[in-house]
Design a protein around this motif. Structure first.
Motif, short mmCIF file in Angstrom:
data_model
loop_
_atom_site.label_atom_id
_atom_site.label_comp_id
_atom_site.label_asym_id
_atom_site.label_seq_id
_atom_site.Cartn_x
_atom_site.Cartn_y
_atom_site.Cartn_z
N LEU A 37 40.05 35.50 36.80
CA LEU A 37 39.58 34.99 35.51
C LEU A 37 40.13 33.58 35.37
N ARG A 38 39.30 32.58 35.60
CA ARG A 38 39.81 31.22 35.75
C ARG A 38 38.97 30.23 34.94
N ASN A 39 39.67 29.34 34.23
CA ASN A 39 39.05 28.18 33.58
C ASN A 39 37.98 28.56 32.56
N ASN A 40 38.21 29.63 31.81
CA ASN A 40 37.29 30.05 30.76
C ASN A 40 37.84 29.65 29.39
N GLY B 232 45.44 47.78 35.09
CA GLY B 232 44.65 46.57 35.31
C GLY B 232 45.41 45.56 36.15
N LYS B 233 44.68 44.72 36.86
CA LYS B 233 45.27 43.69 37.70
C LYS B 233 44.54 42.38 37.40
N GLY B 234 44.64 41.46 38.32
CA GLY B 234 43.83 40.26 38.20
C GLY B 234 44.65 38.99 38.12
N LEU B 235 44.02 37.90 38.53
CA LEU B 235 44.57 36.56 38.39
C LEU B 235 43.93 35.92 37.18
N ILE B 236 44.73 35.61 36.19
CA ILE B 236 44.25 35.03 34.93
C ILE B 236 44.81 33.61 34.87
N GLU B 237 44.00 32.64 35.21
CA GLU B 237 44.52 31.29 35.47
C GLU B 237 43.69 30.22 34.77
N ARG C 292 35.84 43.86 40.52
CA ARG C 292 36.46 42.58 40.84
C ARG C 292 35.63 41.45 40.23
N GLY C 293 35.44 40.38 40.94
CA GLY C 293 34.60 39.31 40.43
C GLY C 293 35.35 38.00 40.26
N GLN C 294 34.62 36.91 40.45
CA GLN C 294 35.13 35.56 40.19
C GLN C 294 34.52 35.11 38.87
N ILE C 295 35.33 35.07 37.83
CA ILE C 295 34.85 34.78 36.48
C ILE C 295 35.40 33.42 36.08
N THR C 296 34.58 32.38 36.16
CA THR C 296 35.07 31.02 36.00
C THR C 296 34.17 30.21 35.09
N GLY C 297 34.80 29.36 34.28
CA GLY C 297 34.08 28.35 33.52
C GLY C 297 33.12 28.88 32.48
N ASN C 298 33.42 30.03 31.86
CA ASN C 298 32.55 30.61 30.84
C ASN C 298 33.10 30.34 29.44
N ILE C 299 32.23 30.31 28.46
CA ILE C 299 32.65 30.32 27.06
C ILE C 299 32.46 31.74 26.54
#
Length: 959
Positions: free
Chosen positions: A619-622, A638-643, A593-600
């Protein structure tokens, strides 16, 4: 005598002959003399510092060629540290003022050796008084039994280091002791060289060979300028101890073992050690760039790469320097050794995107004649619910304004900035408990530091190289690591498990055989501002319910995923720059899982983010850009919120999905990718496809068995609160524009919902549904200005088209050979037919508004059948019929349609007013939310230069 009476150079020559006490007296004469004494820093003070047998070069062993900022200050620190053992003031607890009247006790010097007063250390200790100095003469001194140290003494070897060897096992029973300038070797009956359970011991400039030091609470120690050859230190529940400028080589197990929670029972020395630790920490706050124990660089944060060459992206007719600028930021601080690698990647990238110059603009999609015609018959179709998103795309504002804001928001933070904002990290960085290890070298052995059973250690400015592992922290223990260099480990560099935690910040972690940082089984560290690069496997691995906050790191050039999350790993990953990896940027696998936010995430060889086999991240705001494959890959299951991500300029697709996956793709900017904007395929992954050397040789068996265990309830609640459960893959509210092929390409065996997207100016069609055995629902989208048709539905596909606005595409509005319904769409201004039904199409076409400038409104061919009724069909400029019913099918029903021709321009303008132009979305469309703020690969597919025609990701990891 006045200082000005002689030239300064002559004074310096005269004073260079003075001894330390005389220099001290001269500095007390006046300020001018004091400054004159200070000016001797690189001459006399340097001689005094290097000439002392009790310590070595201030920067030994890591940087012996680098001079300290002040030789005088270094000498002062060494001198004060060497006197710590004499500060035992238990007899003065009644009043500190008594120290003014204390008589200095006379200290004797007892010589030990052949021809001296004492023939053995044991005999000298029996005659010694407190604080006496015992001098061992050159030679080998061996004690047959354990030596008990009952009075505080100083034991010093005469001559150079190595001239005196002591074969003994010493057990300290006194409050304090100091041992200096000796080689310790084990006695024949034990491997323990020295142990204490209550007192303080200080080792200066000693060698330890093939033995062990044991320090048990409330005992403590200070070890400086010592060499441990196949030797180790075991610390048990020690409240505070300091290891500085030591070298550990050839260890068969861990060089330093820290066991147990720091004891609350502190002896007298802890206060003095804390003072020393704070003074040394201040000198480490601003590291000397020239002496940094990592690869050569221009400061910690500035790159020697030179000018950064990256791709250019054009939206509309406005060229943006965004990716060039972001690329520069993402590559800040890259090691000089990576220059050639980075230049090759960028050169290839630059060549690739030459084709994306002004050819991506909307102006190429229609001829001049057609533009003249549409200027006369101007249709009000742009005033629909998604028009704000469309305006951003067509006018270039997205690139020029908001992406520059994105660049500023994703700027990498320094450690100082992170500590100012994160009080927990600041508290950890300033903590002084347990074992403090500074400027040490650990090399050529099995392990560096092993911390367990609630132990605590702080590591600063040390080097770990050519070990099996650098740091292993388990069982609720805590490690604080600041500004260390960890490289060429045979396994992972830093290993945390079993609820371990701490702070890992500003380290250079590179060239390790396994992961740079390995987080497992409930471990929850803060990983901030590190450089994690050039690993032979992944940069960071989070496995088996591992957690952690991973923030503001540079992760690049790793052979496998930059960050690899699997088996219920659930970290918070934000503000990192993940680039130039040889595999995926971030891989989420096996229920990770994981909160993946604001990365380049840019310039990675495989997918920027790769989600498979139950992986379910947010996966948000990357920013996911300039990848050599797809931007985001959602593989089998695979699943996930890609936003809210910006997915730009990738060589493959923007988003590549398998139909067996279940992602929620919402509010992303997917633009200027070389193939499809979003591609959905039904091809199954093959097991055993991996190349040589990429098999599953590393076992995650423990994590696999524990994957079904209980999760943290608090984490689970936060996770569920951030998600809206879906039962069908959902693509909604995305801007999909200026991609190299179709905006949305579907070849799926599962249901799919596509809603409220802007699909604009793609080089292929807007939407192509080539296979859809279950219903693909396409609703409330704006599909406009694409280089081919708006929507293509192939035979045997099931499609529902409802509430879409399909405008100004370069071919037909909709071409269908499949089955389904086309209801309440606006199909207007397309270059050829508004709607074309071919072959065995079986569609219900009702309540649409259809118009074409130069071709039929609706054309039915071949065996097309179905129901065409209650449509409003407008004639364009051509003299062709509005409706062409050429179908041979008997059950093709055409009824109750309204066919209109325009006599006045007013009629044309009123065409899409009641109701207004579609799509209609309640409350209007939200503004796009662009970001502001591994191990073994079991299978991969091969690269396909011809695109996605084999129904697989162009270059995707099958994990």
């Amino acid at each position: 005598m006045e200082v000005g009476g002689l030239p300064v150079e002559l004074w310096q020559l005269i004073l260079s002959y003075l001894h330390l006490p005389d220099l001290g007296r001269c500095s007390l004469v006046c300020r001018a003399w004091y400054e004159l004494i200070l000016s001797l820093d690189k001459t006399r003070w340097r001689q005094l510092c290097l000439g002392c047998l009790e310590h070595r070069h201030p920067n030994w062993p890591n940087k012996p060629g680098v001079e300290p900022q002040s030789w005088r200050e270094a000498f002062k620190q060494h001198y004060l540290a060497s006197k710590t053992w004499t500060k035992n003031t238990q007899d003065l607890e009644s009043s500190n003022c008594l120290s003014l009247f204390r008589r200095r006790k006379g200290r004797r010097q007892l010589c030990i050796g052949a021809g001296c007063e004492f023939g053995s250390l044991r005999a000298a200790l029996a005659a010694a008084s407190p604080y006496d100095r015992l001098v061992l003469m050159p030679g080998v001194h061996e004690e047959q039994g354990e030596v008990l140290l009952k009075v505080p003494v100083e034991v010093v070897g005469q001559g150079k280091l190595g001239d005196v060897a002591l074969l003994a096992s010493i057990d300290q029973h006194c409050p304090t002791a100091r041992l200096c300038n000796m080689v310790f070797m084990p006695a024949r009956f034990t491997s323990v060289l020295y142990k204490t359970t209550s007192g303080y011991v200080q080792f200066d400039n000693c060698n330890f060979e093939s033995g062990q030091l044991q320090i048990h609470a409330p005992g403590t120690c200070q070890v400086k300028f010592c060499t441990f050859s196949q030797s180790s230190i075991h610390l048990r529940s020690v409240a505070l101890c300091i290891l500085e400028n030591c070298e550990f080589t050839g260890s068969e197990n861990a060089s330093v073992t820290v066991e147990g929670c720091p004891s609350s029972d502190r002896n007298w020395a802890c206060m003095h050690l804390a003072t020393l630790a704070k003074s040394c920490a201040a000198s480490l706050q601003e590291p000397d760039p020239a002496g940094c124990p990592v690869a050569e660089r221009d400061g910690w944060g500035e790159s020697l790469l030179g000018p950064v060459r990256t791709c250019e992206i054009v939206v509309g007719e406005e060229q943006s320097s965004f990716l060039s600028a972001v690329g520069s930021q993402a590559l800040l601080g890259s090691a000089q050794e990576d220059t050639e690698f980075g230049d090759n990647l960028r050169a290839a990238k630059e060549e690739e995107y030459l084709a994306l110059d002004s050819s991506s603009s909307d102006s190429d999609l229609h001829s001049d004649d057609e533009e003249d015609v549409q200027a006369v018959y101007k249709l009000p179709y742009q005033a629909h619910s998604l028009s704000p998103m469309l305006a951003d795309v067509t006018h270039g504002r997205l690139q020029s304004d908001r992406l520059h804001a994105l660049q500023r928001g994703l700027k990498l933070k320094s450690l100082q900035q992170e500590l100012q904002q994160d009080k927990e990290a600041q508290s950890l960085a300033n903590s002084l408990q347990g074992c403090i290890i500074r400027q040490c070298l650990f090399r050529d052995g099995k392990g560096g530091i092993f911390i367990y059973s609630r132990g605590q250690a702080k590591l600063e400015g040390s080097i770990f190289r050519d070990l099996t592992y650098a740091v292993r922290c388990i069982q609720n223990s805590k490690v604080i690591m600041l500004r260390n260099d960890i490289h060429r480990c045979k396994a992972s560099g830093i290993f945390l498990r079993l609820s371990a935690g701490g702070l890992i910040a500003d380290n250079n972690i590179h060239s390790n055989c396994e992961a740079g940082v390995d987080i497992r089984k409930g471990a929850n560290p803060l990983v901030l501002c590190n450089k994690i690069h050039s690993g032979l496997r992944s940069g960071i691995v989070v496995v088996g319910n591992g957690k952690g906050i991973i923030r503001s790191n540079q992760i690049y050039g790793n052979k496998e995923a930059g960050i690899y999350i699997l088996y219920n790993g659930n970290p918070a990953v934000s503000g990192n720059h993940i680039f130039q990896g040889l595999a995926a940027g971030i891989a989420v696998n096996e229920n990770g899982r994981g909160q993946i936010t604001g990365n380049i995430i840019c310039e990675n060889q495989w997918g920027g983010a790769d989600i498979r086999h139950g992986g379910d991240p947010v996966l948000r705001n990357n920013l996911i850009s300039c990848g050599y494959s797809d931007g985001v890959v959602v593989g089998d299951c695979g699943k996930g919120l890609i936003e809210g991500n910006a997915i730009y300029g990738n060589k493959g697709c923007g988003v590549w999905m398998m139909s067996s996956s279940l992602p929620h793709l919402i509010n992303n900017q997917i633009s200027h990718n070389s193939i499809y904007g979003v591609a959905v395929f039904c091809r199954k992954d093959h097991a055993g496809d991996y190349p040589p050397g990429q098999g599953a040789s590393e076992s995650f068996q423990e994590e696999r068995e524990g994957a079904g265990g209980e999760n943290d309830p608090d984490s689970e609640e936060e996770y569920l609160a951030a998600r809206h459960p879906i039962s069908v893959a959902l693509v909604e509210l995305n801007s999909i524009n200026h991609n190299g092929a179709a905006g949305l390409h579907v070849k799926s065996s599962e249901a799919l919902n596509v809603a409220a997207n802007v699909i604009h100016a793609n080089r292929g069609g807007g939407v192509a549904v080539l296979q859809s055995s279950q219903l693909t629902r396409i609703a409330d989208n704006s599909i406009s200005c694409n280089s081919r048709g708006g929507v293509l539905v192939e035979a045997e596909c099931q499609v529902e088209l409802r509430g879409n606005g399909i405008y100004k595409n370069s071919s037909h509005g909709i071409v269908s050979k499949g089955e389904g319904v086309i209801v309440e769409n606006d199909i207007v201004g397309n270059r050829r037919c508004g709607l074309q039904l071919l072959r065995a199409a079986d569609m219900q076409v009702t309540k649409n508004r259809i118009q074409s400038f130069q071709d039929y409104g609706i054309a039915l061919f071949d065996e097309a059948k179905g129901l065409v009724q209650e449509n409003l069909i407008f004639q364009g400029t051509s003299k062709k019929s509005i409706l062409r019913p050429m179908s041979n099918a008997e059950d093709c029903i055409i009824q109750n349609n309204v066919l209109l021709t325009f006599k006045k321009r007013f009629d044309m303008e009123c065409m899409l007013i009641n109701p207004p132009a579609r799509p209609h979305i309640e409350g209007g469309a939200p503004r796009s939310c662009v970001a502001a703020g591994s191990q073994r690969v079991s299978s991969i597919t091969t690269r396909v230069d011809g695109g996605c025609h084999n129904h697989r990701s162009i270059f995707c990891t099958i994990i």
